[in-house]
Design an enzyme around this catalytic site. Structure first.
Site, PDB file in Angstrom:
ATOM      1  N   ARG A 185     -16.610 -19.350  26.961  1.00  0.00           N
ATOM      2  CA  ARG A 185     -17.598 -20.438  26.978  1.00  0.00           C
ATOM      3  C   ARG A 185     -17.645 -21.123  28.338  1.00  0.00           C
ATOM      4  NH1 ARG A 185     -16.823 -22.771  20.852  1.00  0.00           N
ATOM      5  NH2 ARG A 185     -18.403 -21.397  19.955  1.00  0.00           N
TER       6      ARG A 185
ATOM      7  N   LYS B 276     -21.914 -16.051   1.001  1.00  0.00           N
ATOM      8  CA  LYS B 276     -22.620 -16.733  -0.075  1.00  0.00           C
ATOM      9  C   LYS B 276     -24.129 -16.686   0.026  1.00  0.00           C
ATOM     10  CE  LYS B 276     -19.122 -20.113  -1.275  1.00  0.00           C
ATOM     11  NZ  LYS B 276     -18.844 -21.544  -1.182  1.00  0.00           N
TER      12      LYS B 276
ATOM     13  N   GLY C 225     -21.626 -16.950  13.609  1.00  0.00           N
ATOM     14  CA  GLY C 225     -20.317 -16.848  14.244  1.00  0.00           C
ATOM     15  C   GLY C 225     -19.569 -15.588  13.866  1.00  0.00           C
TER      16      GLY C 225
ATOM     17  N   GLY D 286     -24.006 -22.057  13.806  1.00  0.00           N
ATOM     18  CA  GLY D 286     -24.757 -23.012  12.988  1.00  0.00           C
ATOM     19  C   GLY D 286     -26.143 -23.277  13.562  1.00  0.00           C
TER      20      GLY D 286
HETATM   21  P1  ADP Z   1     -21.871 -15.666   9.834  1.00  0.00           P
HETATM   22  O1  ADP Z   1     -20.732 -16.536  10.372  1.00  0.00           O
HETATM   23  O2  ADP Z   1     -22.111 -14.470  10.688  1.00  0.00           O
HETATM   24  O3  ADP Z   1     -23.099 -16.491   9.568  1.00  0.00           O
HETATM   25  P2  ADP Z   1     -20.941 -15.957   7.117  1.00  0.00           P
HETATM   26  O4  ADP Z   1     -20.056 -17.080   7.546  1.00  0.00           O
HETATM   27  O5  ADP Z   1     -22.103 -16.264   6.285  1.00  0.00           O
HETATM   28  O6  ADP Z   1     -21.393 -15.116   8.418  1.00  0.00           O
HETATM   29  O7  ADP Z   1     -20.073 -14.899   6.270  1.00  0.00           O
HETATM   30  C1  ADP Z   1     -18.940 -14.294   6.787  1.00  0.00           C
HETATM   31  C2  ADP Z   1     -17.926 -13.998   5.716  1.00  0.00           C
HETATM   32  O8  ADP Z   1     -18.480 -13.273   4.642  1.00  0.00           O
HETATM   33  C3  ADP Z   1     -16.819 -13.142   6.262  1.00  0.00           C
HETATM   34  O9  ADP Z   1     -15.630 -13.892   6.308  1.00  0.00           O
HETATM   35  C4  ADP Z   1     -16.731 -11.971   5.277  1.00  0.00           C
HETATM   36  O10 ADP Z   1     -15.407 -11.607   4.965  1.00  0.00           O
HETATM   37  C5  ADP Z   1     -17.441 -12.506   4.062  1.00  0.00           C
HETATM   38  N1  ADP Z   1     -17.937 -11.422   3.196  1.00  0.00           N
HETATM   39  C6  ADP Z   1     -18.770 -10.433   3.526  1.00  0.00           C
HETATM   40  N2  ADP Z   1     -18.950  -9.577   2.512  1.00  0.00           N
HETATM   41  C7  ADP Z   1     -18.203 -10.026   1.487  1.00  0.00           C
HETATM   42  C8  ADP Z   1     -17.963  -9.566   0.160  1.00  0.00           C
HETATM   43  N3  ADP Z   1     -18.525  -8.448  -0.304  1.00  0.00           N
HETATM   44  N4  ADP Z   1     -17.132 -10.286  -0.614  1.00  0.00           N
HETATM   45  C9  ADP Z   1     -16.556 -11.407  -0.140  1.00  0.00           C
HETATM   46  N5  ADP Z   1     -16.741 -11.893   1.100  1.00  0.00           N
HETATM   47  C10 ADP Z   1     -17.552 -11.209   1.913  1.00  0.00           C
HETATM   48 MG    MG Z   2     -19.390 -17.933   9.381  1.00  0.00          MG
END
Ligand code: ADP
Ligand code: MG
Length: 395
Positions: A36, A199, A352, A375
């Site tokens: 960063r 989620k 992230g 975010g």
């Molecule tokens: P980003 O930070 O890229 O926006 P999120 O924070 O929404 O992504 O989601 C990331 C998390 O989702 C990871 O820690 C990953 O382990 C979890 N994840 C992905 N697929 C599954 C699954 N099938 N069951 C449980 N957790 C999952």
């Molecule tokens: Mg995340």
């Protein structure tokens, strides 16, 4: 478009630059990842070359609105000085903008650099209280926001200060606005969104907004199972948000109505336990056995998703396809990262964990843009106004 540092005369002016120096430090206070700081260098070096008096500010960690030397920016000043090969004056005062800081800002010669203390030492910062914005504003004549990671928050140093002086973007911010702005306003088509993560609930506003923008939505990750369930599939003990089933069913109907192609997994990698070494098997997405949970998309799905991505002229990706932190359930996320890397269109990663996955697999080279703000990029794609962007002057 928003004005950038190149659209304003900065010579001899005191320029306040909000950077994202929120770097991780270990228990001994050493920076463990300085990307960063390196990322902020082009804007800072440009201002130095132009003969501006450069005043830098950032937050780091969560000092909870009080001075906490564990989160002092001293380490950042030292590292930045090495990176730009130039002296960076650092003044640490508990009140952030105290007499010493004001004196140091006033004494800057053209092309000199000052870093002030962690703005979150002041509780007013995250509340965007006008008093602290005015104190920060007293230091400078021009505001440059180069901290996309906090642009979705209206804080004193990201938005409040802009009420007092002309405000423009730095180069990092400019790149984020350009890529996300183009995707939202004039994407190359076909435009595909690849969405995953844990989620469905977190991503519903995102899907809603994207349904009016994209040609295709690809869904993976834990959130896929709520969709599959809403279609009547057996999902075993996979991640499920009961209270979102109805909403996901509505989204599926809305996609159909709007002519947006929506792809869901056809096969999944299942295991009995949420553990890397839990024995796994490939199951059809409409027949996940009781007691098994889907932890990644399966090989057929990987192939379908890859083809869809390669057939796109722009792609935005948010959220991993599986539990990529566990090596045995990382293949789907890796396949998507590889497909973005191989796609000849515009490819953008926001989020992230998705950005971390791309780096983990060392697949950054051919991706057009990897966002620096998880975010903030999510809110951009949700169609929200980002205060730290909105406050900048229009071209
Ligand atoms: P980003 O930070 O890229 O926006 P999120 O924070 O929404 O992504 O989601 C990331 C998390 O989702 C990871 O820690 C990953 O382990 C979890 N994840 C992905 N697929 C599954 C699954 N099938 N069951 C449980 N957790 C999952
Ligand atoms: Mg995340």
């Amino acid at each position: 478009m928003k004005k950038t540092v190149k659209d304003i005369d900065v010579k001899g002016k005191k320029v306040f630059v909000r950077c994202d120096f929120n770097v991780p430090v270990d228990e001994n206070g050493n920076i463990t990842d300085d990307r960063r700081i390196a990322g902020a260098a082009p804007t800072i070096e440009y201002l130095i070359e132009q003969g501006a008096k450069v005043i830098l500010a950032s937050h780091m960690g969560r000092p909870k609105g009080k001075p906490d030397m564990k989160y002092s920016l001293k380490v950042v000043a030292d590292r930045l000085s090495e990176i730009i090969s130039k002296k960076v004056t650092f003044v640490s005062e508990p009140e952030v903008v105290g007499e010493k800081t004001k004196a140091a800002a006033a004494a800057l010669a053209d092309g000199e650099v000052l870093l002030i203390e962690n703005v979150r030492f002041r509780e007013e910062e995250t509340k965007n209280m006008p008093e602290f914005s005015a104190e920060l504003a007293e230091l400078a004549e021009i505001f440059v926001n180069d901290a996309f990671g906090t642009a979705h928050r209206a804080h004193c140093s990201t938005a409040g200060i802009a009420e007092h002086m002309p405000a423009v973007s730095g180069f990092l911010m400019e790149k984020e606005i350009r890529f996300f702005g183009n995707l939202m306003e004039a994407p190359e088509r076909p435009f595909t969104a690849v969405l995953g993560g844990a989620k469905a609930g977190d991503k519903i506003p995102l899907i809603k907004n994207l349904l009016d923008k994209v040609d295709r939505i690809i869904i993976g990750g834990g959130m896929a199972f709520t969709f599959l369930k809403s279609m009547g599939n057996e999902i075993g003990s996979s991640l499920l948000e009961e209270d979102k089933i109805a909403l996901t069913a509505e989204l599926l109907a809305e996609a159909k109505e709007k002519g947006v192609e929506l792809l869901l997994p056809v096969d999944v990698v299942c295991a009995s336990e949420f553990k890397n070494d839990s024995p796994s098997e490939i199951c059809s997405a409409d027949a996940i056995p009781a007691g098994k949970m889907g932890l990644d998309i399966g090989p057929k799905t990987c192939q379908i998703y890859r083809n869809a991505i390669l057939n796109s002229s722009s792609v935005v990706w948010n959220g991993p396809m599986g539990v990529f932190e566990m090596d045995n359930f990382a293949a789907g996320t890796k396949a998507v990262a590889q497909a973005l890397n191989d796609c000849s269109g515009v490819t953008v990663v926001g989020g992230g964990d998705s950005a971390a996955a791309v780096r983990k697999f060392d697949l950054e080279a051919n991706i057009s843009h990897i966002s620096t703000g998880g975010g903030a990029s999510l809110e951009f794609l949700e169609g929200k106004t980002l205060p730290g962007v909105d406050c900048l002057l229009d071209k």
